[in-house]
Design a protein around this motif. Structure first.
Motif, PDB file in Angstrom:
ATOM      1  N   TYR A  40       0.851  -1.195   0.000  1.00 57.28           N
ATOM      2  CA  TYR A  40       0.000   0.000   0.000  1.00 57.28           C
ATOM      3  C   TYR A  40       0.878   1.233   0.000  1.00 57.28           C
ATOM      4  CZ  TYR A  40      -4.189  -2.677   1.191  1.00 57.28           C
ATOM      5  OH  TYR A  40      -5.247  -3.550   1.179  1.00 57.28           O
ATOM      6  N   ARG A  46      -5.855  13.169   6.224  1.00 58.99           N
ATOM      7  CA  ARG A  46      -7.125  13.898   6.214  1.00 58.99           C
ATOM      8  C   ARG A  46      -7.603  14.088   7.649  1.00 58.99           C
ATOM      9  NH1 ARG A  46     -10.664  10.373   2.039  1.00 58.99           N
ATOM     10  NH2 ARG A  46     -12.297  11.680   2.911  1.00 58.99           N
ATOM     11  N   VAL A  49     -13.166  11.701   7.649  1.00 60.25           N
ATOM     12  CA  VAL A  49     -13.540  10.710   6.643  1.00 60.25           C
ATOM     13  C   VAL A  49     -15.053  10.529   6.745  1.00 60.25           C
ATOM     14  CG1 VAL A  49     -13.269   8.322   5.880  1.00 60.25           C
ATOM     15  CG2 VAL A  49     -11.330   9.519   6.858  1.00 60.25           C
ATOM     16  N   GLU A  53     -17.760   6.017   3.741  1.00 61.12           N
ATOM     17  CA  GLU A  53     -16.533   5.465   3.147  1.00 61.12           C
ATOM     18  C   GLU A  53     -15.942   4.344   3.990  1.00 61.12           C
ATOM     19  OE1 GLU A  53     -13.480   8.266   1.801  1.00 61.12           O
ATOM     20  OE2 GLU A  53     -14.944   9.869   2.103  1.00 61.12           O
ATOM     21  N   GLY A  69     -11.743   1.174   3.927  1.00 57.88           N
ATOM     22  CA  GLY A  69     -12.471   2.156   3.150  1.00 57.88           C
ATOM     23  C   GLY A  69     -13.008   1.545   1.874  1.00 57.88           C
ATOM     24  N   THR A  73      -8.753   0.917  -0.372  1.00 59.33           N
ATOM     25  CA  THR A  73      -8.234   1.951   0.520  1.00 59.33           C
ATOM     26  C   THR A  73      -8.353   1.546   1.979  1.00 59.33           C
ATOM     27  OG1 THR A  73      -8.866   3.670  -1.068  1.00 59.33           O
ATOM     28  CG2 THR A  73      -8.417   4.389   1.178  1.00 59.33           C
ATOM     29  N   TYR A  75      -7.553   3.316   5.898  1.00 61.75           N
ATOM     30  CA  TYR A  75      -7.254   4.570   6.588  1.00 61.75           C
ATOM     31  C   TYR A  75      -6.570   4.227   7.907  1.00 61.75           C
ATOM     32  CZ  TYR A  75     -10.293   6.931   3.295  1.00 61.75           C
ATOM     33  OH  TYR A  75     -10.856   7.434   2.145  1.00 61.75           O
ATOM     34  N   PRO A 127      -4.797   7.923   4.329  1.00 69.59           N
ATOM     35  CA  PRO A 127      -5.277   6.915   3.383  1.00 69.59           C
ATOM     36  C   PRO A 127      -4.109   6.114   2.800  1.00 69.59           C
ATOM     37  CG  PRO A 127      -5.309   9.075   2.368  1.00 69.59           C
ATOM     38  CD  PRO A 127      -4.869   9.271   3.785  1.00 69.59           C
ATOM     39  N   TYR A 128      -4.295   4.821   2.685  1.00 71.12           N
ATOM     40  CA  TYR A 128      -3.331   3.930   2.037  1.00 71.12           C
ATOM     41  C   TYR A 128      -4.084   3.211   0.925  1.00 71.12           C
ATOM     42  CZ  TYR A 128       0.338   4.415   5.537  1.00 71.12           C
ATOM     43  OH  TYR A 128       1.336   4.915   6.336  1.00 71.12           O
ATOM     44  N   VAL A 129      -3.550   3.291  -0.293  1.00 68.17           N
ATOM     45  CA  VAL A 129      -4.181   2.656  -1.447  1.00 68.17           C
ATOM     46  C   VAL A 129      -3.286   1.525  -1.928  1.00 68.17           C
ATOM     47  CG1 VAL A 129      -4.957   3.005  -3.822  1.00 68.17           C
ATOM     48  CG2 VAL A 129      -5.344   4.771  -2.113  1.00 68.17           C
ATOM     49  N   PRO A 140      -3.845   8.697  -3.260  1.00 66.94           N
ATOM     50  CA  PRO A 140      -5.219   8.534  -2.771  1.00 66.94           C
ATOM     51  C   PRO A 140      -5.902   9.860  -2.597  1.00 66.94           C
ATOM     52  CG  PRO A 140      -3.620   7.539  -1.247  1.00 66.94           C
ATOM     53  CD  PRO A 140      -2.864   8.236  -2.319  1.00 66.94           C
TER      54      PRO A 140
END
Length: 140
Positions: A40, A46, A49, A53, A69, A73, A75, A127-129, A140
């Motif tokens: 990720y 942020r 959220v 989500e 998410g 995603t 978080y 956020p981690y995508v 993200p």
């Protein structure tokens, strides 16, 4: 040695042992978190959220909360007071409106006894995508 100094030495030894145990717990939590976030890529933190989500949570003992998410995603939230986080704890949050935000208070309860275990204040949501092979990096 006087009784008072023996007592003081015993208290200091217990405190040192507790601190050592907490450090080991944090190290295990960080290792678990690194394993969970492998593959990720982190995005910009942020403050809030949308609840719509979020689709579940995973507590990383003594370290953080991972919120699932939409899509691929995750978080990451590192709340103040994270040292008291345990997998056997139930988190109860009281969002204001349709968002979960930094500095929101989350109450913690023992899952077996339903007794209060304390509370934490949420941190920023990072956020981690998931990065797919050959995709390169994503924001993200």
């Amino acid at each position: 040695m006087t009784r008072a100094s023996a007592w003081l030495i015993a208290v200091l030894a217990l405190a040192a042992g507790a601190a050592h145990g907490a450090n080991e717990g944090r190290a295990r939590g960080e290792a678990e978190l690194a394993k969970r976030l492998a593959g990720y890529q982190a995005g910009k933190p942020r403050d809030c959220v949308l609840l719509s989500e979020l689709h579940g949570t995973q507590i990383i003992d003594g370290t953080a909360i991972l919120y699932r998410g939409n899509g691929d995603t995750l978080y990451l939230n590192r709340p103040s007071g994270a040292a008291i986080l345990r997998r056997d704890i139930v988190m109860v949050d009281y969002p204001h409106g349709s968002q979960l935000c930094r500095m929101d208070i989350v109450e913690l309860y023992d899952s077996g006894t339903r007794m209060p275990r304390g509370s934490i204040s949420l941190g920023s949501f990072v956020p981690y995508v998931k990065v797919k092979p050959g995709q390169g990096t994503r924001t993200p």
